[in-house]
Design a protein around this motif. Structure first.
Motif, short mmCIF file in Angstrom:
data_model
loop_
_atom_site.label_atom_id
_atom_site.label_comp_id
_atom_site.label_asym_id
_atom_site.label_seq_id
_atom_site.Cartn_x
_atom_site.Cartn_y
_atom_site.Cartn_z
N THR A 1 0.80 -1.17 0.08
CA THR A 1 0.01 -0.01 -0.10
C THR A 1 0.63 1.27 0.01
O THR A 1 0.54 2.27 -0.43
N GLU A 2 2.13 0.99 0.65
CA GLU A 2 2.83 2.22 0.82
C GLU A 2 3.43 2.68 -0.58
O GLU A 2 3.45 3.97 -0.82
N ASP A 3 3.95 1.58 -1.40
CA ASP A 3 4.21 1.95 -2.69
C ASP A 3 3.07 2.46 -3.79
O ASP A 3 3.25 3.54 -4.46
N ARG A 4 2.00 1.86 -3.46
CA ARG A 4 1.02 2.43 -4.27
C ARG A 4 0.55 4.13 -3.73
O ARG A 4 0.06 4.84 -4.79
N THR A 5 0.71 4.26 -2.67
CA THR A 5 0.45 5.63 -2.01
C THR A 5 1.53 6.69 -2.89
O THR A 5 1.13 7.79 -3.22
N ALA A 20 -4.34 9.60 -11.03
CA ALA A 20 -4.34 9.69 -9.40
C ALA A 20 -5.62 9.32 -8.59
O ALA A 20 -5.68 8.66 -7.62
N LEU A 21 -6.63 9.87 -9.15
CA LEU A 21 -8.06 9.73 -8.48
C LEU A 21 -8.37 8.27 -8.94
O LEU A 21 -8.91 7.51 -7.61
N ASP A 22 -8.14 7.74 -9.58
CA ASP A 22 -8.47 6.13 -9.94
C ASP A 22 -7.74 5.23 -9.08
O ASP A 22 -8.12 4.39 -8.47
N ALA A 23 -6.39 5.54 -9.04
CA ALA A 23 -5.34 4.64 -8.20
C ALA A 23 -5.61 4.95 -6.76
O ALA A 23 -5.65 4.06 -5.99
N SER A 24 -6.02 6.21 -6.39
CA SER A 24 -6.42 6.42 -4.99
C SER A 24 -7.86 5.53 -4.34
O SER A 24 -7.68 5.11 -3.36
N VAL A 25 -8.70 5.44 -5.31
CA VAL A 25 -9.62 4.71 -5.19
C VAL A 25 -9.39 3.18 -4.84
O VAL A 25 -9.91 2.61 -3.95
N GLU A 26 -8.34 2.66 -5.59
CA GLU A 26 -8.07 1.41 -5.38
C GLU A 26 -7.41 1.13 -3.98
O GLU A 26 -7.50 0.22 -3.12
N ILE A 27 -6.60 2.10 -3.63
CA ILE A 27 -5.78 2.18 -2.33
C ILE A 27 -7.25 2.21 -1.30
O ILE A 27 -6.90 1.46 -0.33
N GLU A 29 -10.14 1.37 -1.27
CA GLU A 29 -10.93 0.20 -1.20
C GLU A 29 -10.23 -0.98 -0.10
O GLU A 29 -10.73 -1.62 0.30
N HIS A 30 -8.77 -0.95 -0.30
CA HIS A 30 -8.15 -2.01 0.57
C HIS A 30 -7.86 -1.09 2.05
O HIS A 30 -7.95 -1.99 3.01
N ASP A 31 -7.69 0.10 2.09
CA ASP A 31 -7.59 0.82 3.38
C ASP A 31 -8.36 2.28 3.57
O ASP A 31 -7.57 3.12 2.97
N SER A 32 -9.32 2.04 3.81
CA SER A 32 -10.22 3.44 3.95
C SER A 32 -9.54 4.37 4.95
O SER A 32 -10.06 5.37 4.86
N THR A 33 -8.68 4.05 5.60
CA THR A 33 -7.84 5.03 6.39
C THR A 33 -6.55 5.81 5.89
O THR A 33 -5.87 6.33 6.79
N ASN A 34 -6.28 5.40 4.75
CA ASN A 34 -5.13 6.00 4.17
C ASN A 34 -5.42 7.50 4.15
O ASN A 34 -5.99 8.05 3.06
N ARG A 35 -4.65 8.00 4.76
CA ARG A 35 -4.61 9.70 4.95
C ARG A 35 -4.32 10.15 3.72
O ARG A 35 -4.59 11.26 3.02
N ASP A 36 -3.07 9.73 3.29
CA ASP A 36 -2.51 10.34 1.87
C ASP A 36 -3.18 10.22 0.52
O ASP A 36 -3.42 11.16 -0.28
N ALA A 37 -3.88 9.16 0.46
CA ALA A 37 -4.72 9.01 -0.59
C ALA A 37 -5.98 9.72 -0.61
O ALA A 37 -6.43 10.63 -1.66
#
Length: 168
Positions: A1-5, A20-27, A29-37
């Protein structure tokens, strides 16, 4: 996840906003608490003026800022949510967000002014007067003090006295 972020941040930095928007949605979906995304999504949606989606993302982002580590950021997010609610004529929602922001920084004159304006629109004249007095206390210049005094005079004379007269 860190690499994707990091990838999402890099996409944003090079102007690949849709990716960036599309990739952030993917992140998310796996981790809804990802502040950077969330932050990347907020920045892009703000720049695009996509208000409905921005409001939704800001609320999700604000919920992630509960650790108390960055109250200035939380203040900015809550203030922006207050502005968006006000733009949508949601006075109760706007008041709620501005009050939360004010709890983090009660010295901010723009927040005090926004809360006074909301109180006036809701015809809560005692609250409007109290907030107007705060504005007066914080006024930087003689011109601002004069404006706030005139406005307070209007509230006390035309609104509070009228309300008292109609109660008797």
């Amino acid at each position: 996840t860190e690499d994707r972020t990091r990838f999402v941040v890099a996409l944003r930095n090079i102007g690949q906003f849709d990716r960036a928007l599309d990739a952030s949605v993917e992140i998310l979906e796996h981790d809804s608490t990802n502040r950077d995304a969330r932050e990347v999504r907020v920045e892009i949606l703000e720049a695009r003026g996509d208000t409905p989606l921005l409001e939704q993302e800001l609320k999700a982002y604000e919920a992630l800022l509960d650790d108390g580590a960055d109250n200035r950021l939380k203040f900015r997010v809550q203030s922006r949510l207050g502005q968006l609610a006000l733009e949508n004529d949601d006075l109760a929602g706007s008041r709620e967000w501005f009050e939360k922001a004010s709890a983090l920084n009660d010295k901010d004159s723009e927040i005090v002014g926004a809360l006074r304006g909301i109180a006036e629109r809701e015809e809560r004249w005692e609250d409007a007067a109290a907030l107007g007095e705060k504005e007066l206390e914080r006024a930087d210049s003689g011109t601002q003090r004069t404006e706030h005094l005139e406005h307070l005079q209007f509230i006390y004379r035309d609104k509070l006295e009228d309300a008292e007269a109609s109660d008797s």
